[in-house]
Scaffold this active site. Structure first.
Site, PDB file in Angstrom:
ATOM      1  N   SER B  18       0.907  -1.229  -0.146  1.00  0.00           N
ATOM      2  CA  SER B  18      -0.025   0.087   0.078  1.00  0.00           C
ATOM      3  C   SER B  18       0.929   1.256  -0.136  1.00  0.00           C
ATOM      4  O   SER B  18       1.852   1.291  -0.735  1.00  0.00           O
ATOM      5  CB  SER B  18      -0.800  -0.065   1.203  1.00  0.00           C
ATOM      6  OG  SER B  18      -1.964   0.918   1.010  1.00  0.00           O
ATOM      7  N   HIS B  45      -2.459  -1.164  -3.652  1.00  0.00           N
ATOM      8  CA  HIS B  45      -3.678  -0.184  -3.354  1.00  0.00           C
ATOM      9  C   HIS B  45      -3.458   1.213  -4.456  1.00  0.00           C
ATOM     10  O   HIS B  45      -2.326   1.627  -4.274  1.00  0.00           O
ATOM     11  CB  HIS B  45      -3.660   0.218  -1.875  1.00  0.00           C
ATOM     12  CG  HIS B  45      -4.091  -0.751  -0.858  1.00  0.00           C
ATOM     13  ND1 HIS B  45      -4.034  -0.881   0.345  1.00  0.00           N
ATOM     14  CD2 HIS B  45      -4.612  -2.213  -1.296  1.00  0.00           C
ATOM     15  CE1 HIS B  45      -4.515  -2.191   0.775  1.00  0.00           C
ATOM     16  NE2 HIS B  45      -4.848  -2.731  -0.044  1.00  0.00           N
ATOM     17  N   ASP B 138      -4.677  -4.547   5.591  1.00  0.00           N
ATOM     18  CA  ASP B 138      -4.775  -5.539   4.687  1.00  0.00           C
ATOM     19  C   ASP B 138      -3.465  -6.269   4.364  1.00  0.00           C
ATOM     20  O   ASP B 138      -2.555  -5.992   4.272  1.00  0.00           O
ATOM     21  CB  ASP B 138      -5.120  -4.585   3.208  1.00  0.00           C
ATOM     22  CG  ASP B 138      -5.875  -5.468   1.983  1.00  0.00           C
ATOM     23  OD1 ASP B 138      -6.283  -6.753   2.381  1.00  0.00           O
ATOM     24  OD2 ASP B 138      -5.620  -5.129   1.035  1.00  0.00           O
TER      25      ASP B 138
END
Lengths: 270, 194
Positions: B18, B45, B138
């Site tokens: 991310s 992401h 995540d």
């Protein structure tokens, strides 16, 4: 996590008992949906899952609701709606009557987006939007014309990005936490359940939208569904798919040209 | 590499990251040897705008062929697949890729957990998973599933990670196999094919 063999058997039994055939759905996604259904329902083992689904039609309906994906927004993919507005609507405008099919309409956001697009192009009065989904509950929700106010901020932003010509809030009235969409939009819509896997084509349309539905099907089922849609499409009609879907390598490919090399919109050439 | 490690050559490398993970991704990819041909699936992401910017950027950093994954893509050696914006990427047991437009997970679509969890089932012990920098939980759950299924899990050293939260979350949840900086992650991958 349900063992692969158990899931395969359950899908076969469901197909025989209820006529809903999930055996050609992509497995990784289906496994994940079933696992999340099992967790949500606090089901302890496979035997319990099987027993409840096979012996209770209402429970099966709930199962269908959970394993089919119903995530949608109004004007999702601004560029797609821009392409509809600039390329498809001017052609549709030349017809005396416009019939559009939303195959896999989910909770109806896309149908309302289309109605708004048609209204702004002055075409809504001569259009009928047929909206179908396998899942009866979402069809009823779509028919109600009620949407959560919480989603209106996002929908409004999408509308502006998609080149909306008016005030988005003019299309609904806020009632506590619900947005009730204008009846001038819903009066041009017809909702019904329809199973793309097993049901035949049912009309002649100038535009069919089936977005983010084929991604859940295996190649054979995708081809079968594309053929159903091909049969339901007028000559020179338009077919719109999701941004990662394609008719390439399918049997209907030869009779279609992509109208815009970025957006997934094809036109039938015969 | 020890003789008995030979059968540990994985069939797939999967990388999740991310915020702050792009630099680490570049650092890893740019030093992979020309002989490195294992397929890589990359879940980053990013915003939901579809464009080819990321494909082009990554293509400049690696000898692997780079593409944004399409549904039903069959995973091939020598390729790097990127999860498309606004879809989850799932790995199938037949070696193909599925896409899914279902609910966001950890406010993310693509979600790293979704890809890791399906990869765990599809690849079992034949999988190396790498979790990089990020400000989101995540990936931790997905790494746990990969570990349960016999795969090898690696996290970027939180000391090096631009945002250490994501690798730290994974380390809280499970005992990871390796904690390495980007240079050593690349070295480990290079060893796999030597």
């Amino acid at each position: 996590m349900i063992a692969t063999e158990n899931l395969e058997n359950l899908l076969l039994e469901i197909s025989i008992r209820y006529g809903y055939d999930f055996t050609q759905y992509s497995r990784a996604s289906l496994q994940r949906r079933v696992a999340s259904f099992v967790a949500k329902e606090r089901i302890h083992n496979f035997a319990e899952l099987r027993h409840r689904i096979m012996n209770d039609g209402h429970y099966f309906t709930l199962f269908v609701e959970e394993v089919t994906v119903n995530v949608t927004e109004m004007f999702r993919d601004a560029n797609f709606y821009k392409a509809l507005r600039s390329t498809v609507l001017p052609v549709l405008a030349t017809y005396p009557f416009i019939r559009i099919w939303h195959a896999g309409c989910s909770t109806g956001e896309e149908v309302y987006s289309m109605a708004i697009l048609l209204k702004e192009a002055g075409l809504l009065q001569k259009s009928l939007l047929y909206a179908t989904d396998i899942n009866q509950t979402v069809v009823e929700k779509a028919r109600s014309g009620l949407f959560s106010m919480q989603t209106m901020q996002q929908n409004s932003e999408n509308y502006i990005k998609a080149g909306g010509q008016g005030e988005f809030s003019a299309y609904y009235s806020a009632n506590y936490n619900l947005a009730r969409f204008d009846e001038s939009l819903s009066s041009r819509m017809v909702f019904s359940t329809h199973n793309l896997v097993s049901d035949a084509s049912f009309n002649e349309f100038q535009l069919i939208l089936c977005r983010n539905v084929l991604i859940y099907f295996d190649k054979d089922l995708q081809n079968k569904v594309l053929e159903t849609m091909d049969k339901s499409l007028d000559s020179l009609g338009f077919l719109a798919l999701g941004s990662k879907e394609s008719i390439r390598f399918s049997p209907i490919d030869k009779q279609y040209i992509q109208i815009d090399n970025k957006e997934k919109i094809w036109r039938k050439t015969i | 590499m020890a003789q008995n490690d030979l059968n540990k050559v994985p069939q797939l490398i999967i990388i999740g990251g991310s915020s702050g993970s792009l630099e680490a991704t570049f650092a890893i990819l740019s030093v992979l040897k020309p002989s490195f041909e294992l397929p890589i699936v990359l879940i980053l992401h990013r915003n939901n705008v579809a464009d080819n910017g990321l494909v082009n950027l990554l293509s400049m950093k690696t000898h692997l062929q780079v593409k944004e994954a399409d549904e039903k893509d069959q995973i091939e050696p020598g390729w790097l697949y990127i999860a498309p914006p606004d879809y989850h990427l799932l790995l199938e047991t037949d070696g193909s890729i599925s896409l899914d437009a279902s609910e966001k997970v950890h406010y993310s679509r693509p979600s790293i957990d979704v890809s890791f969890e399906t990869a765990a089932v599809a690849y079992g012990k034949d999988l190396y998973a790498i979790l990089l920098s990020g400000a989101n939980a995540d990936g931790a759950q997905g790494l746990a599933r990969i570990k349960e299924n016999g795969g090898t899990v690696i996290v970027q050293d939180p000391k090096e990670a631009f945002v250490p939260y994501m690798p730290e979350k994974a380390m809280e949840l499970i005992t990871v196999d390796y904690v390495l900086d980007a240079a050593n992650i690349a070295a480990l991958l290079n060893e796999l094919t030597s």
